[in-house]
Design an enzyme around this catalytic site. Structure first.
Site, PDB file in Angstrom:
ATOM      1  N   ASP A   1     -26.738 -20.943   5.730  1.00  0.00           N
ATOM      2  CA  ASP A   1     -25.846 -21.958   5.200  1.00  0.00           C
ATOM      3  C   ASP A   1     -24.750 -21.262   4.390  1.00  0.00           C
ATOM      4  O   ASP A   1     -25.037 -20.356   3.609  1.00  0.00           O
ATOM      5  CB  ASP A   1     -26.651 -22.890   4.276  1.00  0.00           C
ATOM      6  CG  ASP A   1     -26.207 -24.324   4.395  1.00  0.00           C
ATOM      7  OD1 ASP A   1     -24.991 -24.566   4.254  1.00  0.00           O
ATOM      8  OD2 ASP A   1     -27.060 -25.196   4.617  1.00  0.00           O
TER       9      ASP A   1
ATOM     10  N   ASP B   1     -20.876 -25.541   4.902  1.00  0.00           N
ATOM     11  CA  ASP B   1     -21.138 -26.702   4.060  1.00  0.00           C
ATOM     12  C   ASP B   1     -19.864 -27.345   3.527  1.00  0.00           C
ATOM     13  O   ASP B   1     -19.007 -26.657   2.966  1.00  0.00           O
ATOM     14  CB  ASP B   1     -21.998 -26.244   2.872  1.00  0.00           C
ATOM     15  CG  ASP B   1     -22.427 -27.388   1.981  1.00  0.00           C
ATOM     16  OD1 ASP B   1     -23.286 -28.159   2.405  1.00  0.00           O
ATOM     17  OD2 ASP B   1     -21.882 -27.513   0.865  1.00  0.00           O
TER      18      ASP B   1
ATOM     19  N   GLU C   1     -19.674 -28.515   8.897  1.00  0.00           N
ATOM     20  CA  GLU C   1     -20.071 -29.845   8.434  1.00  0.00           C
ATOM     21  C   GLU C   1     -18.803 -30.542   7.985  1.00  0.00           C
ATOM     22  O   GLU C   1     -18.291 -30.288   6.903  1.00  0.00           O
ATOM     23  CB  GLU C   1     -21.062 -29.749   7.262  1.00  0.00           C
ATOM     24  CG  GLU C   1     -21.605 -31.109   6.880  1.00  0.00           C
ATOM     25  CD  GLU C   1     -21.949 -31.286   5.402  1.00  0.00           C
ATOM     26  OE1 GLU C   1     -22.717 -32.179   5.075  1.00  0.00           O
ATOM     27  OE2 GLU C   1     -21.413 -30.540   4.557  1.00  0.00           O
TER      28      GLU C   1
ATOM     29  N   HIS D   1     -30.990 -32.916   6.440  1.00  0.00           N
ATOM     30  CA  HIS D   1     -31.543 -32.982   5.084  1.00  0.00           C
ATOM     31  C   HIS D   1     -30.775 -33.911   4.155  1.00  0.00           C
ATOM     32  O   HIS D   1     -31.163 -34.090   3.009  1.00  0.00           O
ATOM     33  CB  HIS D   1     -31.557 -31.572   4.496  1.00  0.00           C
ATOM     34  CG  HIS D   1     -30.175 -31.063   4.234  1.00  0.00           C
ATOM     35  ND1 HIS D   1     -29.280 -30.804   5.251  1.00  0.00           N
ATOM     36  CD2 HIS D   1     -29.502 -30.806   3.085  1.00  0.00           C
ATOM     37  CE1 HIS D   1     -28.139 -30.413   4.732  1.00  0.00           C
ATOM     38  NE2 HIS D   1     -28.245 -30.403   3.412  1.00  0.00           N
ATOM     39  N   ASP D   2     -29.653 -34.453   4.618  1.00  0.00           N
ATOM     40  CA  ASP D   2     -28.875 -35.392   3.803  1.00  0.00           C
ATOM     41  C   ASP D   2     -29.040 -36.830   4.279  1.00  0.00           C
ATOM     42  O   ASP D   2     -28.332 -37.724   3.830  1.00  0.00           O
ATOM     43  CB  ASP D   2     -27.376 -35.076   3.896  1.00  0.00           C
ATOM     44  CG  ASP D   2     -27.011 -33.768   3.225  1.00  0.00           C
ATOM     45  OD1 ASP D   2     -27.731 -33.341   2.305  1.00  0.00           O
ATOM     46  OD2 ASP D   2     -25.988 -33.182   3.627  1.00  0.00           O
TER      47      ASP D   2
HETATM   48  O1  TEU Z   1     -23.109 -32.178   2.088  1.00  0.00           O
HETATM   49  C1  TEU Z   1     -21.783 -32.600   1.986  1.00  0.00           C
HETATM   50  C2  TEU Z   1     -21.645 -34.030   1.919  1.00  0.00           C
HETATM   51  O2  TEU Z   1     -20.591 -34.529   2.177  1.00  0.00           O
HETATM   52  C3  TEU Z   1     -22.870 -34.791   1.489  1.00  0.00           C
HETATM   53  O3  TEU Z   1     -22.954 -34.639   0.120  1.00  0.00           O
HETATM   54  C4  TEU Z   1     -22.834 -36.206   1.818  1.00  0.00           C
HETATM   55  O4  TEU Z   1     -21.700 -36.821   1.289  1.00  0.00           O
HETATM   56  C5  TEU Z   1     -24.045 -36.865   1.230  1.00  0.00           C
HETATM   57  O5  TEU Z   1     -25.171 -36.090   1.486  1.00  0.00           O
HETATM   58  C6  TEU Z   1     -24.244 -38.210   1.834  1.00  0.00           C
HETATM   59  O6  TEU Z   1     -25.409 -38.722   1.340  1.00  0.00           O
HETATM   60  C7  TEU Z   1     -23.388 -30.861   1.869  1.00  0.00           C
HETATM   61  C8  TEU Z   1     -24.876 -30.599   1.920  1.00  0.00           C
HETATM   62  O7  TEU Z   1     -25.363 -30.874   3.205  1.00  0.00           O
HETATM   63  C9  TEU Z   1     -25.561 -31.367   0.868  1.00  0.00           C
HETATM   64  O8  TEU Z   1     -26.956 -31.218   0.904  1.00  0.00           O
HETATM   65  C10 TEU Z   1     -25.034 -30.897  -0.457  1.00  0.00           C
HETATM   66  O9  TEU Z   1     -25.547 -31.688  -1.474  1.00  0.00           O
HETATM   67  C11 TEU Z   1     -23.505 -30.942  -0.518  1.00  0.00           C
HETATM   68  O10 TEU Z   1     -22.889 -30.407   0.639  1.00  0.00           O
HETATM   69  C12 TEU Z   1     -23.002 -30.123  -1.664  1.00  0.00           C
HETATM   70  O11 TEU Z   1     -23.170 -28.770  -1.377  1.00  0.00           O
END
Ligand code: TEU
Ligand code: CA
Length: 565
Positions: free
Chosen positions: A99, A201, A258, A330-331
């Site tokens: 990542d 990310d 992403e 994971h989000d």
């Molecule tokens: O996610 C980016 C992002 O846009 C997310 O925060 C999204 O808006 C949110 O998860 C929706 O629920 C990345 C990573 O995948 C995430 O785990 C991190 O928290 C974030 O960046 C910050 O690094």
């Protein structure tokens, strides 16, 4: 047809390291745990593995707040473990993708610590430090995790630093060439070590609208989501191209972005022949049902919306490059809990969703546990939640007048912790994930849903994933499954997905009855053979009937078929 790349015919898999497998029995997943499970991944047919951050971190945002890009966090193991992982993965033909979290770092990173000591010096310029308006933030942007994107610099009345995410995640100043060079150096260091590439990310956020002006408020707090500034930020491609040339290209790295909130007309610049990434995730289904107000105001996604989103993405991308298909990460909540109606979640419907995801044009990207159909967790109280994002959304719901019970009920379905519960390996205590109490409670359903049980059963979700993965690699069909043009069919039907994959060697027809009611489907072609059927082995397996109208199928509840026509 698009230019062929080595990764196109692969299947990728995301590991959330804290929750995958605990190798040293402290309740937290780690690198030794991943090494232990490489054989498992190989058996499933996975060839690319993306591991969420394992760098040194205070874990305010579960490792997405990095305090040293060159160190493995002790929770996960050592650099020797990492080297061993790379070696063992290579033996099994598995490429490791790390990542890359470079929109921001942790406030504990030495750069930020130095910036705090001297905001006007070299390291102050590594971040966005701005004067406020009489002690108030420079502008009204809201961070992704709630509250202003601006935080006061300790010791100063009117100096603020920018953080698009948590206040412990200060944004790195990409306008500063020194910052960019530091990042490229770090990327090259890891690539030299032998990783195959990076998942990038929140990468679109690296370019800001540098005017830092107020935007019209979108909630009663008087703020506007910071994401909106992305519409006015020009020039992200220059950064991305530079990073590609200086860091990725020399190593022919695999890169997957992403990207949210990007402009579709820019697809070519992202994943075209000279695009800045190899691939990007297709988040079109993910944004469905969303509301500016917050998670509590979301509505469920219908099968037709899901279908239209998937088709749209393919229409705009398949002549340009290959996106990656996901139903969860994971989000996100678990895909089966999100894209299937609650009362219809069963092994058959889970297999249908699997089939759609793997037969759709794109790189299939599985998230740990998806291959056994893991579901959302039933949260009983907000105390069970760890995730910073969920806690904020819970508060937003409360601020909007909901009581605690309602608030929890409405946001639980979106919680990022749904996907972060430990991997369900077996029906042993703690789902076979760890010998100690896990850092986040396991899902109660682990005795019914686990790898060990599903591997013994030919009709399990796991076996179906395995079959779909081997089908993608079957030399007879791989060209069509990977590159065959995707053309929607029977689009007038409700709760239905049908599409051709038109290859040079053959034409496949994919049919998914996205509802519990049976229905009759007529296709104009004759059936050469049925290749995949999620009812195989049962008496309801597909039995096409030839009539003068064409071929008629009686499709069962959530039946999924791949047919050669
Ligand atoms: O996610 C980016 C992002 O846009 C997310 O925060 C999204 O808006 C949110 O998860 C929706 O629920 C990345 C990573 O995948 C995430 O785990 C991190 O928290 C974030 O960046 C910050 O690094
Ligand atoms: Ca551990």
């Amino acid at each position: 047809m698009i230019k062929k790349k080595w990764w196109h015919d692969k299947v990728a898999y995301q590991i959330y390291p804290k929750s995958f497998k605990d190798g040293n029995s402290d309740g937290i997943g780690d690198l030794r745990g991943i090494i232990e499970k490489l054989d498992y991944l190989e058996e499933l047919g996975v060839e690319i593995v993306w591991i969420s951050p394992i760098y040194q971190s205070p874990f305010i945002d579960q490792g997405y707040d990095i305090s040293d890009y060159y160190a493995i966090d002790p929770v996960f193991g050592t650099m020797d473990d990492m080297d061993e992982l790379l070696l063992e993965a290579k033996k099994r033909n598995i490429s490791i993708v790390m990542d890359l979290v470079v929109n921001h770092c942790s406030d504990q990173h030495e750069w930020f610590q130095k910036a705090l000591r001297d905001p006007f010096g070299k390291y102050g310029r590594y971040f966005y430090i701005r004067e406020g308006k009489n002690g108030n933030p420079p502008c009204n942007w809201r961070s992704y995790f709630g509250g202003s994107v601006w935080e006061k610099l300790p010791g100063y009345e009117n100096l603020f630093y920018l953080h698009m995410f948590a206040k412990e995640q200060p944004d790195l100043n990409w306008e500063n060439p020194q910052v960019r060079q530091e990042i490229y150096k770090m990327i090259r260091w890891w690539l030299k070590k032998g990783i195959a590439g990076f998942r990038l990310d929140a990468i679109i956020n690296i370019k800001k609208d540098l005017r830092f002006q107020d935007m019209p408020a979108d909630r009663e707090d008087g703020m506007c989501t910071g994401a909106k500034m992305l519409q006015y930020a020009e020039g992200v491609h220059e950064f991305l191209q530079e990073m590609k040339q200086e860091a990725f290209e020399p190593y022919q790295a695999f890169t997957i972005g992403e990207l949210f909130d990007f402009r579709p007309e820019e697809m070519e610049r992202y994943i075209g022949d000279n695009g800045c990434f190899e691939s990007i995730f297709d988040f079109a289904p993910h944004i469905l049902g969303g509301s500016e107000k917050g998670w509590f105001a979301r509505r469920p996604v219908t099968p037709d919306e899901f279908r239209d989103a998937v088709y749209h993405s393919k229409t705009v991308s398949q002549d340009i490059g290959m996106m990656a298909n996901i139903i969860e990460n994971h989000d996100e909540p678990r895909g089966v809990s999100r894209y299937l109606p609650e009362h219809d979640i069963n092994e058959t419907s889970k297999k249908m969703l699997a089939g759609i995801s793997l037969m759709t044009y794109g790189l299939p990207f599985l998230y740990q546990g998806q291959e056994i159909g893991m579901t959302n967790k039933q949260f009983q109280s907000i105390e069970e939640v760890d995730d910073i994002n969920t806690l904020d959304e819970y508060n937003v719901a409360i601020e909007n007048g909901l009581d605690k019970e309602q608030a929890l009920k409405l946001i639980a379905g979106m919680s990022r912790d749904n996907a972060r519960t430990p991997m369900q390996w077996s029906n042993e205590p703690n789902a076979g994930f760890s010998k100690s109490n896990p850092w986040l409670a396991v899902n109660d359903n682990y005795s019914e849903i686990n790898v060990e049980e599903q591997k013994t059963r030919k009709d399990s979700v796991w076996s179906f994933y395995k079959k779909l993965i081997s089908f993608r690699k079957n030399p007879e069909y791989t060209e069509t499954v990977v590159y065959g043009r995707q053309i929607p069919v029977l689009t007038e039907l409700k709760n239905f997905m049908g599409f051709y994959r038109r290859g040079e060697k053959q034409v496949l027809l994919v049919l998914a009855n996205y509802q519990s009611q049976k229905r009759e489907i007529v296709i104009k072609e004759k059936v050469k053979r049925i290749l995949i059927d999620n009812y195989e082995g049962s008496c309801d397996t597909a039995k096409p009937i030839q009539t003068e109208k064409g071929t008629v199928f009686l499709m069962e509840s959530y039946q999924f078929l791949v047919i050669e026509v």
